[in-house]
Design a protein around this motif. Structure first.
Motif, mmCIF file in Angstrom:
data_model
loop_
_atom_site.group_PDB
_atom_site.id
_atom_site.type_symbol
_atom_site.label_atom_id
_atom_site.label_comp_id
_atom_site.label_asym_id
_atom_site.label_seq_id
_atom_site.Cartn_x
_atom_site.Cartn_y
_atom_site.Cartn_z
ATOM 1 N N UNK B 165 0.843 -1.203 0.000
ATOM 2 C CA UNK B 165 0.000 0.000 0.000
ATOM 3 C C UNK B 165 0.881 1.257 0.000
ATOM 4 N N UNK B 167 3.877 1.439 -1.284
ATOM 5 C CA UNK B 167 4.448 1.553 -2.632
ATOM 6 C C UNK B 167 3.391 2.092 -3.588
ATOM 7 N N UNK B 168 2.141 1.641 -3.407
ATOM 8 C CA UNK B 168 1.063 2.109 -4.270
ATOM 9 C C UNK B 168 0.907 3.620 -4.136
ATOM 10 N N UNK B 171 3.695 5.273 -6.058
ATOM 11 C CA UNK B 171 3.656 5.157 -7.516
ATOM 12 C C UNK B 171 2.496 5.895 -8.147
ATOM 13 N N UNK B 172 1.348 5.789 -7.505
ATOM 14 C CA UNK B 172 0.112 6.212 -8.159
ATOM 15 C C UNK B 172 -0.820 6.751 -7.066
ATOM 16 N N UNK B 174 -3.126 8.924 -6.803
ATOM 17 C CA UNK B 174 -4.559 9.092 -7.052
ATOM 18 C C UNK B 174 -5.264 7.738 -6.982
ATOM 19 N N UNK B 175 -4.691 6.749 -7.657
ATOM 20 C CA UNK B 175 -5.310 5.429 -7.633
ATOM 21 C C UNK B 175 -5.287 4.846 -6.225
ATOM 22 N N UNK B 176 -4.246 5.155 -5.467
ATOM 23 C CA UNK B 176 -4.179 4.651 -4.098
ATOM 24 C C UNK B 176 -5.356 5.194 -3.283
ATOM 25 N N UNK B 177 -5.645 6.476 -3.452
ATOM 26 C CA UNK B 177 -6.791 7.042 -2.723
ATOM 27 C C UNK B 177 -8.085 6.383 -3.186
ATOM 28 N N UNK B 178 -8.169 6.104 -4.475
ATOM 29 C CA UNK B 178 -9.414 5.527 -4.995
ATOM 30 C C UNK B 178 -9.663 4.118 -4.485
ATOM 31 N N UNK B 179 -8.605 3.389 -4.119
ATOM 32 C CA UNK B 179 -8.858 2.082 -3.510
ATOM 33 C C UNK B 179 -8.939 2.202 -1.989
ATOM 34 N N UNK B 180 -8.879 3.427 -1.470
ATOM 35 C CA UNK B 180 -9.129 3.635 -0.053
ATOM 36 C C UNK B 180 -7.896 3.720 0.821
ATOM 37 N N UNK B 181 -6.703 3.802 0.201
ATOM 38 C CA UNK B 181 -5.479 3.950 0.998
ATOM 39 C C UNK B 181 -5.276 5.430 1.263
ATOM 40 N N UNK B 182 -5.177 5.795 2.526
ATOM 41 C CA UNK B 182 -5.069 7.206 2.862
ATOM 42 C C UNK B 182 -3.617 7.660 2.767
ATOM 43 N N UNK B 183 -3.338 8.681 1.960
ATOM 44 C CA UNK B 183 -1.964 9.170 1.876
ATOM 45 C C UNK B 183 -1.477 9.740 3.205
#
Lengths: 264, 289
Positions: B165, B167-168, B171-172, B174-183
């Protein structure tokens, strides 16, 4: 109240207002397509719905709950999946890891394996590439991965930003067919932004036409294909491209559309 | 020949400390492009705190076990107070912010511990002579612990869901937020990791390299240079770069002049910036962390 309801949604980037009051509704088991030229606010609409952009005003309700001030992460947890423009897979991670991160919000509910099996059954091509890095996949495969990743969160509403962009026609057909399956088999509410009008008309139950931040026409694909004004402005003025919209559609409205086409 | 081996071995020990510090830089930078100039201060703070704890009668091992979570906590608090509230973070903003944090930490350490450098007592063990080179047991501890911690951190990034998560997010985002990973969560964890590796580096190095209020300045610089070898985004290259830098420094000090030791890091930094700013040892691919 289930599905997605949007009321009077406005959105802006700094001082540039992009959406001027959008209303739409997507019920469970329904595909709603949004079409329109480049730069009319289709992507902004999806970004405002999924929380990447905070709407300036208006209401967005997901399964009856107000989400217009929630963060993208919260909205994802509440069951809305956004398949973004350009897929945005995690390139250095494997296909399998992309899927497990898709299940991030539901990682503790114990149904991971079922969902993974189901996602791979929907996109068997991904199963063959499960250990490859996502960045090494073709555009079509990345699109499938982006969709499979979104499904891993077991969403009730899925919004997709131009899933057909840059794909061969056969792949577009596959993707569109999968959307129809998700609607019919899982009663998913699908909001689809598309430039590929032919694909959008084939699969959607309801279509909205956007121009400069407002909805300028809406109706069933058959109604819109009949509307000479809409057809001329948004579906391509020349007979070959508008003919191709209706050609593959075996629905009863096809002859009528063809007639109106010939009468011009 | 034994001179060379001696220099290589000392360089390996020193370099593995740089490698740990470099991992701290990469952990934070890869998630949100934040350059954390307070990274070196974590090591100084850990060393000095452990020295005080030992002086107060706390056993060495317990002192270390107390100091590491303390520094992790300090790092996380710095993130919560100075990084998290910032609306539009850019690398430049982060440099200015963390420079301020670094200065404040140094001033606080100077106030508390005074200007003199001190060392922790060495870890248990006997110094050896192997094949004509003297091997200090502390150096073996340094290499062993540094490599162990680095490998665990890298393993966690590559094999646990949380690591993936992170690494996600790198790397990406925006996509990380869209799968629910909080920056925000990812940034906080990254600062925790930065605190962990910084604290470990400070504690294991203290018995021979000593700790002082301004120890973090040079150490931070060297860790940063090692991290730039991997474009600030590769943990593996950061560790490797730290070891290479440590060895280079010792070779230069041994064969040319020990006065040039600290110039090596600057020279390497110049080379990186001139030749390949995206990372000397990183393939120009999308791969991160």
């Amino acid at each position: 109240m289930t599905g997605l309801q949007v009321e009077g949604l406005t959105a802006a980037y700094d001082r540039l207002q992009v959406l001027h009051g959008i209303d739409l509704e997507v019920a469970q088991g329904q595909i709603v397509a949004v079409i329109g030229a480049n730069g009319v606010g289709k992507t902004t609409l999806l970004r405002s719905v999924s929380g990447l952009l905070r709407p300036r005003s208006g209401r967005v309700q997901l399964n009856g709950e107000e989400i217009s001030s929630a963060s993208a992460e919260q909205i994802a947890r509440q069951g809305l999946a956004h398949v973004p423009e350009n897929r945005l897979v995690f390139p250095s991670l494997s296909v399998d890891d992309n899927l497990s991160l898709g299940g991030w919000t539901t990682r503790k509910d114990g149904h991971y394996e079922e969902r993974r099996t189901h996602a791979l059954a929907l996109f068997p091509r991904l199963a063959d590439r499960i250990n490859l890095s996502a960045g090494s996949l073709s555009g079509g495969e990345q699109q499938m991965l982006a969709m499979a990743r979104a499904l891993m969160a077991a969403p009730s509403v899925i919004v997709l930003d131009e899933p057909s962009l840059g794909l061969a026609p056969r792949l577009v057909g596959e993707i569109v067919g999968t959307l129809a399956r998700l609607r019919d088999e899982q009663q998913l509410a699908v909001l689809l932004v598309e430039q590929n009008i032919r694909a959008a008309f084939r699969v959607a139950d309801y279509v909205l036409v956007m121009d400069r931040g407002v909805v300028v026409a809406e109706g069933s694909p058959a109604e819109l294909a009949d509307d000479a004004r809409v057809r001329a402005a948004y579906l391509g003025g020349d007979s070959t491209s508008s003919g191709s919209i209706v050609a593959p559609d075996p629905s009863p409205t096809t002859p009528a559309t063809k007639n109106s086409q010939e009468s011009r | 020949m034994s001179d060379l081996l001696q220099l290589l071995f000392s360089g390996l020990a020193q370099g593995s400390i740089y490698g740990l510090v470099a991992i701290g830089f990469v952990a934070v930078f890869s998630v949100r492009e934040i350059v954390n100039l307070a990274q070196g201060e974590y090591s100084a703070l850990a060393g000095l705190s452990a020295i005080s704890a030992v002086a107060a009668g706390v056993p060495l091992l317990l002192a270390i076990l107390l100091v590491v979570p303390l520094v992790i906590g300090v790092s996380v608090i710095i993130e919560r107070v100075c990084i998290e509230p910032v609306r539009r973070m850019t690398p430049l903003v982060s440099i200015i912010l963390t420079l301020g944090v670094s200065t404040a930490l140094k001033a606080a350490m100077l106030l508390i511990w005074g200007p003199q450098a001190r060392g922790l007592p060495p870890f248990p063990g006997r110094d050896l002579v192997v094949a004509g080179i003297s091997v200090r047991s502390q150096e073996l501890w340094i290499i062993g612990i540094a490599v162990l911690v680095a490998v665990v951190v890298i393993w966690a990034y590559e094999h646990t869901l949380l690591g993936k998560a992170m690494r996600a997010c790198a790397e990406q985002p925006v996509a990380a937020r869209l799968v629910g990973i909080s920056p925000r969560m990812a940034t906080m964890i990254a600062f925790g990791i930065a605190g962990l590796v910084g604290a470990v580096a400070g504690v294991i190095g203290s018995p021979i390299y000593f700790s002082s209020w301004d120890y973090g300045l040079g150490l931070g610089l060297k860790g940063f240079v090692a991290a730039t070898l991997g474009g600030l985004i590769s943990l593996r290259v950061a560790l490797f770069g730290g070891v290479v830098l440590g060895i280079l420094e010792n070779l230069v000090a041994g064969y040319i002049d020990s006065g040039y030791r600290d110039a090596v890091a600057f020279l390497v930094l110049l080379l990186v910036l001139l030749i390949r700013p995206q990372g000397l040892m990183l393939k120009a691919s999308g791969a991160r962390v």
